[in-house]
Design an enzyme around this catalytic site. Structure first.
Site, mmCIF file in Angstrom:
data_model
loop_
_atom_site.group_PDB
_atom_site.id
_atom_site.type_symbol
_atom_site.label_atom_id
_atom_site.label_comp_id
_atom_site.label_asym_id
_atom_site.label_seq_id
_atom_site.Cartn_x
_atom_site.Cartn_y
_atom_site.Cartn_z
ATOM 1 N N ARG A 249 -7.562 -3.101 9.574
ATOM 2 C CA ARG A 249 -6.668 -4.029 10.298
ATOM 3 C C ARG A 249 -7.326 -4.580 11.569
ATOM 4 N NH1 ARG A 249 -2.503 -3.486 6.894
ATOM 5 N NH2 ARG A 249 -1.826 -1.380 6.400
ATOM 6 N N LYS B 228 0.833 -1.208 0.000
ATOM 7 C CA LYS B 228 0.000 0.000 0.000
ATOM 8 C C LYS B 228 0.867 1.257 0.000
ATOM 9 C CE LYS B 228 -2.911 0.612 3.569
ATOM 10 N NZ LYS B 228 -2.668 1.872 4.289
ATOM 11 N N SER B 229 1.870 1.293 0.866
ATOM 12 C CA SER B 229 2.728 2.492 0.966
ATOM 13 C C SER B 229 3.400 2.789 -0.372
ATOM 14 C CB SER B 229 3.814 2.266 2.022
ATOM 15 O OG SER B 229 3.239 2.146 3.296
ATOM 16 N N ASP C 229 1.890 -1.091 12.008
ATOM 17 C CA ASP C 229 0.559 -1.514 11.552
ATOM 18 C C ASP C 229 0.222 -2.945 11.974
ATOM 19 O OD1 ASP C 229 0.038 0.927 10.370
ATOM 20 O OD2 ASP C 229 0.846 0.328 8.429
ATOM 21 N N ARG D 203 2.835 6.020 -3.237
ATOM 22 C CA ARG D 203 3.991 6.832 -3.650
ATOM 23 C C ARG D 203 4.245 6.713 -5.156
ATOM 24 N NH1 ARG D 203 4.186 5.626 1.594
ATOM 25 N NH2 ARG D 203 5.510 6.771 3.074
ATOM 26 N N GLY E 71 -5.110 7.922 5.502
ATOM 27 C CA GLY E 71 -4.206 8.915 6.095
ATOM 28 C C GLY E 71 -2.974 9.112 5.240
ATOM 29 N N LYS F 255 -4.409 5.987 14.637
ATOM 30 C CA LYS F 255 -4.499 5.320 13.323
ATOM 31 C C LYS F 255 -5.950 5.383 12.834
ATOM 32 C CE LYS F 255 -0.191 4.282 13.051
ATOM 33 N NZ LYS F 255 0.640 4.929 12.045
HETATM 34 C C1 S3P Z 1 2.470 4.800 6.249
HETATM 35 C C2 S3P Z 1 2.981 5.210 7.451
HETATM 36 C C3 S3P Z 1 2.441 4.775 8.756
HETATM 37 C C4 S3P Z 1 1.519 3.575 8.608
HETATM 38 C C5 S3P Z 1 0.568 3.703 7.457
HETATM 39 C C6 S3P Z 1 1.333 3.861 6.155
HETATM 40 C C7 S3P Z 1 3.086 5.303 5.013
HETATM 41 O O1 S3P Z 1 1.721 5.844 9.318
HETATM 42 O O2 S3P Z 1 0.785 3.395 9.823
HETATM 43 O O3 S3P Z 1 -0.271 2.564 7.360
HETATM 44 O O4 S3P Z 1 2.821 4.739 3.928
HETATM 45 O O5 S3P Z 1 3.862 6.266 5.089
HETATM 46 P P1 S3P Z 1 2.433 7.009 10.191
HETATM 47 O O6 S3P Z 1 3.304 7.762 9.307
HETATM 48 O O7 S3P Z 1 1.290 7.818 10.743
HETATM 49 O O8 S3P Z 1 3.171 6.267 11.260
#
Ligand code: S3P
Length: 450
Positions: free
Chosen positions: A403, A28-29, A327, A33, A101, A354
């Site tokens: 989650r 996902k991250s 996570d 990006r 987020g 979260k």
């Molecule tokens: C993420 C960073 C984390 C993680 C989220 C994905 C990211 O959050 O909990 O699921 O892709 O940069 P935080 O930056 O708030 O720790």
């Protein structure tokens, strides 16, 4: 509470055994990006293995609203025609980031140093989460923000006309905050410096370098110092998104808990900023091995093999490891329920902000299922009952948190009585194939109540 349409209750019950191969979706991250960087490059970026979950699809929609051309070629193959750094158009509609987020914080960063205005909103979960952690550093670049009380969405960001590069020490361990500042730094002339005291996932740094930005990382006494030269021309890339270790966590943990299980989860990224759960599980005595260890696209990758592990022991998770498994604490707390003794998790205040307050959501559900949990603001302790001793037999709330939903569904595969989550709809944000994938391994998951 809903926000993803009609709630979808789901029930899982004791499975005979889990066997086979679990092909989990893309990271996902890295998917978020890839789309945002593709939109900021000049020319066509090709992405394969993109996670087609709701969170990432919302980011794709947002990038279109800022002027990028994005095409879905099917089967996880996507292309993005970018507009170049500083080339974002002003969107003519509100940007709805849904549950994400990561999406909203990275996109706010990416637009904050362009002379445009955008309004952001999300679902009930996202609209309750703190954005001040991102708008504070964006204000240093010259961006203005107008949101609801306590810095919550909906929020309008007025981008800086003449952005100033910044030097910023990130006050919380957050890859999203770090990344928002770095994305903003792309369109600020000169050098933007971000310092993080605790290392968080480093996909942004790696991908900026891959797209040709001048970025360097130095480990110092002050922490990780990341230096970015502003206003690069980003070159389009061919990106292969690795599979998500945070999604792999669910079939892996389920296999450890269900008698007779033997599950292979291939091609999982083991970037040290993401792999803390697997180290922790091995310390607890899990039969979890890494097969076929290799490097792909500069990242360590392995096939994970997880087998039923009846003799798990509770441990103290080192707080320094928290960011690398942030996570995964919900599903770890489920595994801890089936271990002998206490599992102690400290230094995890971030879990409270979260998609839900994850300590509270898990503690309430675990207690209802018969497991003792103690908690404080930044710690919690789960007292394990040992394999075969966890009652279950309750309905728990998922609180718009994918989650939390998946963790309790994994729990129900090994409790004495079934577990129901009131709404498994949010699972579609990150792991849309969770239900068929687990069913194919032999899990007994049905829609509806116990
Ligand atoms: C993420 C960073 C984390 C993680 C989220 C994905 C990211 O959050 O909990 O699921 O892709 O940069 P935080 O930056 O708030 O720790």
């Amino acid at each position: 509470m809903s926000g993803h349409g009609t709630p979808i209750p789901m029930t899982s019950r004791k499975a005979a055994s889990l066997k086979g191969t679990a092909d989990v979706p893309g990271d996902k991250s890295i998917s978020h990006r890839s789309l945002i960087l593709g939109a900021l490059a000049v020319g066509e970026t090709r992405i394969s293995g993109l996670l087609e979950g709701e969170d990432v699809l919302d980011t794709a929609k947002a990038m279109r609203a800022f002027g990028a051309e994005i095409t879905d070629h099917g089967d996880g193959e996507w292309s993005v025609h970018g507009v170049g750094v500083g080339g974002f158009a002003e969107p003519d509609q509100v940007i709805d980031c849904g549950n994400s987020g990561t999406g909203v914080r990275l996109i706010m960063g990416a637009m904050a140093t362009s002379p445009i205005t955008a309004t952001f909103t999300g679902d009930a979960s996202l609209n309750g989460r703190p954005m001040g952690r991102v708008t504070d550093p964006l204000a240093l670049f010259g961006a203005q923000s107008f949101g609801r009380s306590e810095g919550r969405l909906p929020m309008t960001i007025v981008g800086a006309v003449d952005p100033i590069p910044v030097r910023y020490v990130v006050p919380v361990p957050s890859a999203q905050v770090k990344s928002a500042v770095l994305f903003a730094g792309l369109n600020a002339p000169g050098e933007t410096v971000v310092i993080e005291k605790e290392a968080t996932r480093d996909h942004t740094e790696r991908m900026f370098a891959g797209f040709g930005a001048d970025i360097s990382v130095e480990e110092t006494d002050e922490g990780r110092v990341i230096t970015l030269q502003g206003q690069p021309e980003l070159a389009p890339q061919q990106i292969v998104v690795p599979r998500d270790p945070s999604s792999a966590a669910f079939p892996v943990c389920a296999a450890l808990l269900v008698e007779g299980s033997d599950v292979l989860v291939p091609n999982i990224g083991l970037n040290p900023t993401r792999a803390g759960l697997f180290t922790t599980l091995r310390e607890m005595g899990a039969d979890l091995s890494y097969e076929n260890m290799r490097e792909e696209g500069g990242e360590p990758v392995a096939d994970l093999r997880a087998k039923f592990s009846p003799n798990l022991k509770g441990i103290e998770v080192p707080p320094a490891r928290a960011a690398s498994m942030i996570d995964e604490y919900p599903v770890l707390s489920v595994v801890a329920s089936f271990a002998e003794g206490d599992t102690v998790m400290r230094g995890v205040k971030e879990l409270r902000v979260k998609e839900s307050d994850r300590i509270d959501a898990m503690a309430q559900g675990l207690r209802a299922a018969g497991v003792a949990v103690e908690e404080g603001e930044d710690w919690w302790i789960v007292s394990g009952l040992g394999h075969g001793n966890v009652p279950g037999g309750v309905t728990v709330e998922s609180r718009l948190d994918h989650r939390i939903a998946m963790s309790f569904l994994v729990m129900g595969m090994a409790t004495e009585r079934p577990m129901t989550v009131d709404d498994a709809g949010p699972v579609a944000t990150s792991f849309p194939i969770f239900e068929p994938l687990m069913a194919q391994l032999g899990a007994q998951i049905v829609r509806g109540n116990r």
